[in-house]
Design a protein around this motif. Structure first.
Motif, short mmCIF file in Angstrom:
data_model
loop_
_atom_site.label_atom_id
_atom_site.label_comp_id
_atom_site.label_asym_id
_atom_site.label_seq_id
_atom_site.Cartn_x
_atom_site.Cartn_y
_atom_site.Cartn_z
N LEU A 37 0.82 -1.21 0.00
CA LEU A 37 0.00 0.00 0.00
C LEU A 37 0.86 1.26 0.00
O LEU A 37 0.35 2.36 0.07
N LYS A 39 2.98 2.48 -2.50
CA LYS A 39 2.99 3.24 -3.75
C LYS A 39 1.72 3.07 -4.56
O LYS A 39 1.74 3.19 -5.73
N ASP A 40 0.66 2.71 -4.06
CA ASP A 40 -0.67 2.58 -4.65
C ASP A 40 -0.78 2.85 -6.16
O ASP A 40 -1.61 3.62 -6.60
N GLU A 41 0.08 2.23 -6.96
CA GLU A 41 0.02 2.44 -8.41
C GLU A 41 -1.15 1.71 -9.06
O GLU A 41 -1.58 2.07 -10.14
N SER A 42 -1.68 0.68 -8.43
CA SER A 42 -2.74 -0.12 -9.04
C SER A 42 -4.13 0.26 -8.53
O SER A 42 -5.10 -0.41 -8.84
N GLY A 43 -4.25 1.31 -7.74
CA GLY A 43 -5.55 1.68 -7.19
C GLY A 43 -5.96 0.80 -6.02
O GLY A 43 -7.14 0.71 -5.69
N LEU A 44 -4.99 0.18 -5.41
CA LEU A 44 -5.24 -0.74 -4.31
C LEU A 44 -6.02 -0.08 -3.16
O LEU A 44 -6.95 -0.67 -2.62
N ARG A 45 -5.67 1.11 -2.83
CA ARG A 45 -6.33 1.80 -1.71
C ARG A 45 -7.82 2.00 -1.97
O ARG A 45 -8.63 1.99 -1.05
N ASP A 46 -8.17 2.20 -3.24
CA ASP A 46 -9.59 2.41 -3.59
C ASP A 46 -10.45 1.20 -3.22
O ASP A 46 -11.62 1.35 -2.89
N GLU A 83 -0.24 3.00 5.65
CA GLU A 83 -0.40 4.07 4.66
C GLU A 83 -1.86 4.24 4.23
O GLU A 83 -2.18 5.18 3.51
N CYS A 84 -2.73 3.33 4.64
CA CYS A 84 -4.14 3.39 4.24
C CYS A 84 -5.01 3.05 5.45
O CYS A 84 -5.20 1.88 5.77
#
Length: 104
Positions: A37, A39-46, A83-84
């Protein structure tokens, strides 16, 4: 069926926390699903912002992982979960709403 609950590992940076989890996963599980989580490049946090339902989260993470995440045979690692806040808060739903929890 064994009941597993989330595990949070705290410690200084660069001491091998992630390495030991991945190693443990390879030795004791059929599969390891690793997500960072940081560098959330894949939209993981969403994923964690839109639902608190562990089943739905697992479905969406399975899509990102490229194969099905099986709660009995897959070790789920959520690296840098601090981070999330939404992801961190979701852990309680994994404990209460699923027969099997996951590990960070």
């Amino acid at each position: 069926m064994k009941k597993r609950t989330p595990l949070l590992i705290h410690g200084p940076r660069q001491v091998g926390k992630t390495w030991v989890l991945k190693y443990f996963g390879k030795e004791h599980f059929e599969d390891v699903a690793y997500f960072s989580l940081d560098k959330d490049e894949s939209g993981l946090r969403d994923i964690f912002r839109t639902t608190k339902d562990p089943q739905r989260i697992i479905q969406q993470l399975s899509f990102l992982h490229g194969k099905k995440i099986n709660p009995q045979t897959t070790l789920l690692i959520l690296d840098e979960i601090q981070e999330c806040n939404e992801a961190l808060n979701t852990l309680k739903y994994f404990c209460f709403n699923m027969v099997t929890g996951f590990v960070r």
